[in-house]
Design a protein around this motif. Sequence first.
Motif, PDB file in Angstrom:
ATOM      1  N   GLY A   1      -9.281   7.033   9.774  1.00 58.90           N
ATOM      2  CA  GLY A   1      -8.590   5.859   9.271  1.00 58.90           C
ATOM      3  C   GLY A   1      -8.421   5.903   7.768  1.00 58.90           C
ATOM      4  O   GLY A   1      -8.882   6.824   7.090  1.00 58.90           O
ATOM      5  N   PHE A   2      -7.761   4.886   7.254  1.00 57.97           N
ATOM      6  CA  PHE A   2      -7.570   4.769   5.802  1.00 57.97           C
ATOM      7  C   PHE A   2      -7.316   3.306   5.475  1.00 57.97           C
ATOM      8  O   PHE A   2      -7.035   2.475   6.363  1.00 57.97           O
ATOM      9  CB  PHE A   2      -6.401   5.637   5.324  1.00 57.97           C
ATOM     10  CG  PHE A   2      -5.055   5.239   5.876  1.00 57.97           C
ATOM     11  CD1 PHE A   2      -4.220   4.389   5.168  1.00 57.97           C
ATOM     12  CD2 PHE A   2      -4.622   5.714   7.108  1.00 57.97           C
ATOM     13  CE1 PHE A   2      -2.979   4.017   5.658  1.00 57.97           C
ATOM     14  CE2 PHE A   2      -3.377   5.353   7.614  1.00 57.97           C
ATOM     15  CZ  PHE A   2      -2.547   4.502   6.894  1.00 57.97           C
ATOM     16  N   VAL A   3      -7.393   2.988   4.212  1.00 56.56           N
ATOM     17  CA  VAL A   3      -7.150   1.631   3.741  1.00 56.56           C
ATOM     18  C   VAL A   3      -5.884   1.634   2.890  1.00 56.56           C
ATOM     19  O   VAL A   3      -5.643   2.565   2.119  1.00 56.56           O
ATOM     20  CB  VAL A   3      -8.355   1.105   2.921  1.00 56.56           C
ATOM     21  CG1 VAL A   3      -8.657   2.015   1.740  1.00 56.56           C
ATOM     22  CG2 VAL A   3      -8.089  -0.308   2.428  1.00 56.56           C
ATOM     23  N   TRP A   4      -5.075   0.615   3.085  1.00 62.15           N
ATOM     24  CA  TRP A   4      -3.832   0.471   2.324  1.00 62.15           C
ATOM     25  C   TRP A   4      -3.928  -0.823   1.525  1.00 62.15           C
ATOM     26  O   TRP A   4      -3.997  -1.918   2.078  1.00 62.15           O
ATOM     27  CB  TRP A   4      -2.643   0.449   3.269  1.00 62.15           C
ATOM     28  CG  TRP A   4      -1.310   0.356   2.571  1.00 62.15           C
ATOM     29  CD1 TRP A   4      -1.075   0.188   1.229  1.00 62.15           C
ATOM     30  CD2 TRP A   4      -0.022   0.418   3.188  1.00 62.15           C
ATOM     31  NE1 TRP A   4       0.255   0.149   0.965  1.00 62.15           N
ATOM     32  CE2 TRP A   4       0.945   0.295   2.141  1.00 62.15           C
ATOM     33  CE3 TRP A   4       0.402   0.567   4.494  1.00 62.15           C
ATOM     34  CZ2 TRP A   4       2.304   0.297   2.398  1.00 62.15           C
ATOM     35  CZ3 TRP A   4       1.769   0.589   4.755  1.00 62.15           C
ATOM     36  CH2 TRP A   4       2.711   0.455   3.721  1.00 62.15           C
ATOM     37  N   GLU A  53     -15.000  -3.808   0.488  1.00 62.51           N
ATOM     38  CA  GLU A  53     -15.392  -3.881   1.891  1.00 62.51           C
ATOM     39  C   GLU A  53     -14.501  -2.995   2.750  1.00 62.51           C
ATOM     40  O   GLU A  53     -14.975  -2.368   3.705  1.00 62.51           O
ATOM     41  CB  GLU A  53     -15.305  -5.338   2.373  1.00 62.51           C
ATOM     42  CG  GLU A  53     -16.304  -6.269   1.709  1.00 62.51           C
ATOM     43  CD  GLU A  53     -16.042  -7.715   2.052  1.00 62.51           C
ATOM     44  OE1 GLU A  53     -16.958  -8.552   1.854  1.00 62.51           O
ATOM     45  OE2 GLU A  53     -14.913  -8.022   2.523  1.00 62.51           O
ATOM     46  N   ALA A  54     -13.226  -2.933   2.405  1.00 63.32           N
ATOM     47  CA  ALA A  54     -12.278  -2.147   3.201  1.00 63.32           C
ATOM     48  C   ALA A  54     -12.603  -0.656   3.122  1.00 63.32           C
ATOM     49  O   ALA A  54     -12.634   0.041   4.145  1.00 63.32           O
ATOM     50  CB  ALA A  54     -10.854  -2.409   2.726  1.00 63.32           C
ATOM     51  N   ILE A  55     -12.848  -0.133   1.915  1.00 64.31           N
ATOM     52  CA  ILE A  55     -13.125   1.299   1.810  1.00 64.31           C
ATOM     53  C   ILE A  55     -14.484   1.634   2.400  1.00 64.31           C
ATOM     54  O   ILE A  55     -14.676   2.719   2.978  1.00 64.31           O
ATOM     55  CB  ILE A  55     -13.018   1.757   0.331  1.00 64.31           C
ATOM     56  CG1 ILE A  55     -12.983   3.285   0.259  1.00 64.31           C
ATOM     57  CG2 ILE A  55     -14.145   1.184  -0.499  1.00 64.31           C
ATOM     58  CD1 ILE A  55     -11.812   3.906   0.952  1.00 64.31           C
ATOM     59  N   ARG A  56     -15.449   0.712   2.309  1.00 66.94           N
ATOM     60  CA  ARG A  56     -16.746   0.941   2.938  1.00 66.94           C
ATOM     61  C   ARG A  56     -16.587   1.013   4.463  1.00 66.94           C
ATOM     62  O   ARG A  56     -17.175   1.880   5.115  1.00 66.94           O
ATOM     63  CB  ARG A  56     -17.718  -0.175   2.551  1.00 66.94           C
ATOM     64  CG  ARG A  56     -19.146   0.080   3.054  1.00 66.94           C
ATOM     65  CD  ARG A  56     -20.071  -1.095   2.770  1.00 66.94           C
ATOM     66  NE  ARG A  56     -20.109  -1.400   1.338  1.00 66.94           N
ATOM     67  CZ  ARG A  56     -19.694  -2.535   0.818  1.00 66.94           C
ATOM     68  NH1 ARG A  56     -19.209  -3.495   1.620  1.00 66.94           N
ATOM     69  NH2 ARG A  56     -19.769  -2.749  -0.482  1.00 66.94           N
TER      70      ARG A  56
END
Length: 361
Positions: A63-66, A51-54
């Motif tokens: 933005g980016f996901v960590w 869900e985060a990368i989507r």
Amino acid sequence: MIRNLSRAVRRAYRHTVDLSHPARSPLGSAVENCVVYHRGGRRPGDRSPREAIRETRGAGRDGFVWIGLHEPTEDEFADLAELFGLHPLAVEDAVHAHQRPKVERYGDTLFAVFKTVRYVEHEQLTATSEVVDTGEVMVFVGHDFVITIRHGRHGSLGPLREALEALPEQLRKGPSAVLHAIADQVVDDYLDVTDAVQGDIEAVETAVFAERTARGDAGQVYQLKRELLELKRAVIPLHRPLQILVEDPPPAVSPEIRPYFRDVADHLARVTEQLTAFDALLDSILQAHVAQVTVAQNEDMRKITAWAAVVAVPTMVCGLYGMNFDHMPELHWTYGYPVVLGVVATLCLVIHRGFRRNGWL
């Protein structure tokens, strides 16, 4: 700004009681954090990595996901590896610890390995004391994601994450800003540990050269050398990866971040110089200890030899009179034995005084 980040991270570490984070997150058995950042700000709410990368890719390239993990198994990491298209060789290294510090490029993804260190507090250094504890942090960096894998009971990235979130301008520079912050924190920890080890070395040096404990303890010196070797295995191999990030960085590293790796490399060079000096100093301390033991043994041998010479006089005289000759000078003389005893005592005193004057007794 980078300096402020480093200071903030160190302050956060000093005020954190437990950095091991043994508990598992409900996001997954190994996932500690999964956070989306957009334009330098953290988006609220819990979400799965998928869900985060989507959400990140749906919001554009701002933005980016960590995703942070702690000691994942192969099965736990398999879904993430497939989701982000990670190379199998890098995945294998990330799951299995005990890797050398390195930076590798797999297509558009950067894979970095850092050795973390922690100083183990102890009341008194002994021949079996643990001084340095090591762990590892692996980092996958893409254009819109950062995946950190931590091995060991220390080196938590929680305070670092909080410090970065307090600097949104830094987070806007993307995933490579996280990579720099991790490298900077790891090297700053090297500095802190070397400063602490220096205290142990000074304590051992004082013990070796103290007058009352001149013989010291060789076991302490050997233990420090072993722990120093463990620290060098974490520090020395990191030179080449930092050199790559400074001179020929992969495309995953933002041009805005590249110059800051020079500062990290300078700090690493300082740590290396300290470790080299510590190694040479410990060698000198060990040699001094061996020399002191040799001198002490020589002094003991001189004392034994001197007393043997003193005792040799009455032994020789008594040996002569033990031969039972019929004609001995004082056999029929009233004062014979007292005179002989006096002569023996006088000779012993003269020999003893001579040895004392020469420093043998």
